[in-house]
Design an enzyme around this catalytic site. Structure first.
Site, PDB file in Angstrom:
ATOM      1  N   GLU A  82      -8.018  19.332   2.156  1.00 42.33           N
ATOM      2  CA  GLU A  82      -7.967  18.636   0.871  1.00 42.33           C
ATOM      3  C   GLU A  82      -6.656  17.853   0.816  1.00 42.33           C
ATOM      4  OE1 GLU A  82      -9.846  18.800  -2.155  1.00 42.33           O
ATOM      5  OE2 GLU A  82     -11.524  19.843  -1.205  1.00 42.33           O
ATOM      6  N   ASP A 134       3.220  15.694   3.810  1.00 45.62           N
ATOM      7  CA  ASP A 134       2.360  14.552   4.115  1.00 45.62           C
ATOM      8  C   ASP A 134       1.163  15.029   4.947  1.00 45.62           C
ATOM      9  OD1 ASP A 134       1.194  12.207   5.023  1.00 45.62           O
ATOM     10  OD2 ASP A 134       3.104  11.212   5.417  1.00 45.62           O
ATOM     11  N   ASP A 157      -3.817   7.558  -4.467  1.00 41.30           N
ATOM     12  CA  ASP A 157      -3.111   6.452  -5.121  1.00 41.30           C
ATOM     13  C   ASP A 157      -3.745   5.119  -4.709  1.00 41.30           C
ATOM     14  OD1 ASP A 157      -1.218   4.517  -5.985  1.00 41.30           O
ATOM     15  OD2 ASP A 157       0.382   6.007  -5.858  1.00 41.30           O
ATOM     16  N   ASP A 193     -11.677   5.633  -8.722  1.00 42.90           N
ATOM     17  CA  ASP A 193     -12.195   4.947  -9.907  1.00 42.90           C
ATOM     18  C   ASP A 193     -11.666   3.515  -9.963  1.00 42.90           C
ATOM     19  OD1 ASP A 193      -9.529   5.719 -10.478  1.00 42.90           O
ATOM     20  OD2 ASP A 193      -9.914   5.518 -12.629  1.00 42.90           O
ATOM     21  N   THR A 226     -12.947  15.574 -12.100  1.00 44.96           N
ATOM     22  CA  THR A 226     -11.541  15.912 -12.306  1.00 44.96           C
ATOM     23  C   THR A 226     -11.084  15.461 -13.688  1.00 44.96           C
ATOM     24  OG1 THR A 226     -10.659  13.808 -11.483  1.00 44.96           O
ATOM     25  CG2 THR A 226     -11.178  15.503  -9.837  1.00 44.96           C
ATOM     26  N   PHE A 228      -8.488  13.685 -14.243  1.00 45.81           N
ATOM     27  CA  PHE A 228      -8.144  12.273 -14.048  1.00 45.81           C
ATOM     28  C   PHE A 228      -9.392  11.409 -14.158  1.00 45.81           C
ATOM     29  CE2 PHE A 228      -7.651   8.571 -11.317  1.00 45.81           C
ATOM     30  CZ  PHE A 228      -6.410   8.083 -11.681  1.00 45.81           C
TER      31      PHE A 228
END
Length: 248
Positions: A82, A134, A157, A193, A226, A228
């Site tokens: 993930e 990372d 992002d 999105d 989510t 978000f």
């Protein structure tokens, strides 16, 4: 059980902010942990987590130096990577609903990582581990080819400015790296999105010579909405999921 040794949070922040090559695909952020998350980090990170970058928080390795997932999870099972789980609610829910696979969540944002540890404890999850740092560096240096059952990257992002598009996670060289870490038949599942980013995701996954991609698909039931995403939906921004499978 002896008391937990508080972690050195400055080491986490220094690791997240240090220069990376190639370009970093995330924004390093500073935010308060709060009492509960700070306590969870101190108590649980040493048992359930490791650092991608800091040798003071090492991870178990196989004889050839790769991450030993059997030792990490205490069993041999398919592994899901993930990337950027945010505050961890979706990852925790998916791990809880999928006990036959192990979930490794890699997050650079310290409050999110600590919150996921807290959720893992509250839900009694034994198939979840976290890594700070990372995810691409971990994949590049410590994940063996063919070692993953799936890779998830939900709402990375979008880097909306044109001059920042080179920092996006979903681009050909990153997808090729992640695909190489999948077993044959393993899946790469991404979602966003941001419409221009969704278009790029579709294009890049379709163009990868080692993936079979059918383009955008409806959100599968196993991926929860989510927080978000719910906020985006409330403003009229729909999400796009793209799932590709590694071919033989």
């Amino acid at each position: 059980m002896p008391p937990a040794t508080p972690v050195d949070r400055d080491l986490f922040r220094q690791a997240a902010a240090r220069p990376h090559e190639p370009l970093r695909t995330y924004h390093p952020r500073r935010a308060s942990l709060g009492r509960d998350r700070g306590d969870a980090l101190d108590r649980l990170f040493g048992r359930l987590g490791f650092s991608v970058h800091d040798e003071a928080a090492p991870f178990p390795r196989t004889a050839d130096g790769m991450l030993d997932t059997a030792a990490l999870f205490g069993r041999t099972a398919p592994v899901v990577l993930e990337i950027g789980p945010g505050m961890g609610e979706t990852t925790a829910a998916m791990a809880q609903a999928d006990p036959d696979r192990d979930y490794l969540a890699v997050e650079v944002h310290l409050p999110g990582l600590a919150n996921l540890l807290l959720l893992a404890e509250r839900l009694g999850l034994t198939n979840l581990r976290v890594a700070h740092g990372d995810a691409l560096e971990l994949a590049r240096t410590a994940l063996a080819p063919g070692s993953l059952d799936a890779v998830h990257a939900f709402f990375p992002d979008p880097w909306p400015k044109a001059r920042h598009h080179k920092r996006r996670l979903v681009q050909p060289e990153h997808v090729a790296l992640l695909r190489s870490r999948l077993r044959v038949g393993g899946t790469l599942h991404v979602a966003t999105d941001w419409v221009p980013y969704a278009e790029q995701m579709v294009e890049v996954l379709a163009a990868d010579p080692g993936l079979d991609s059918a383009g955008p698909v409806p959100r599968p039931e196993h991926r929860p909405v989510t927080k978000f995403e719910a906020r985006a939906l409330a403003t009229g921004r729909a999400s796009t999921d793209v799932i590709a499978r590694r071919r033989a």
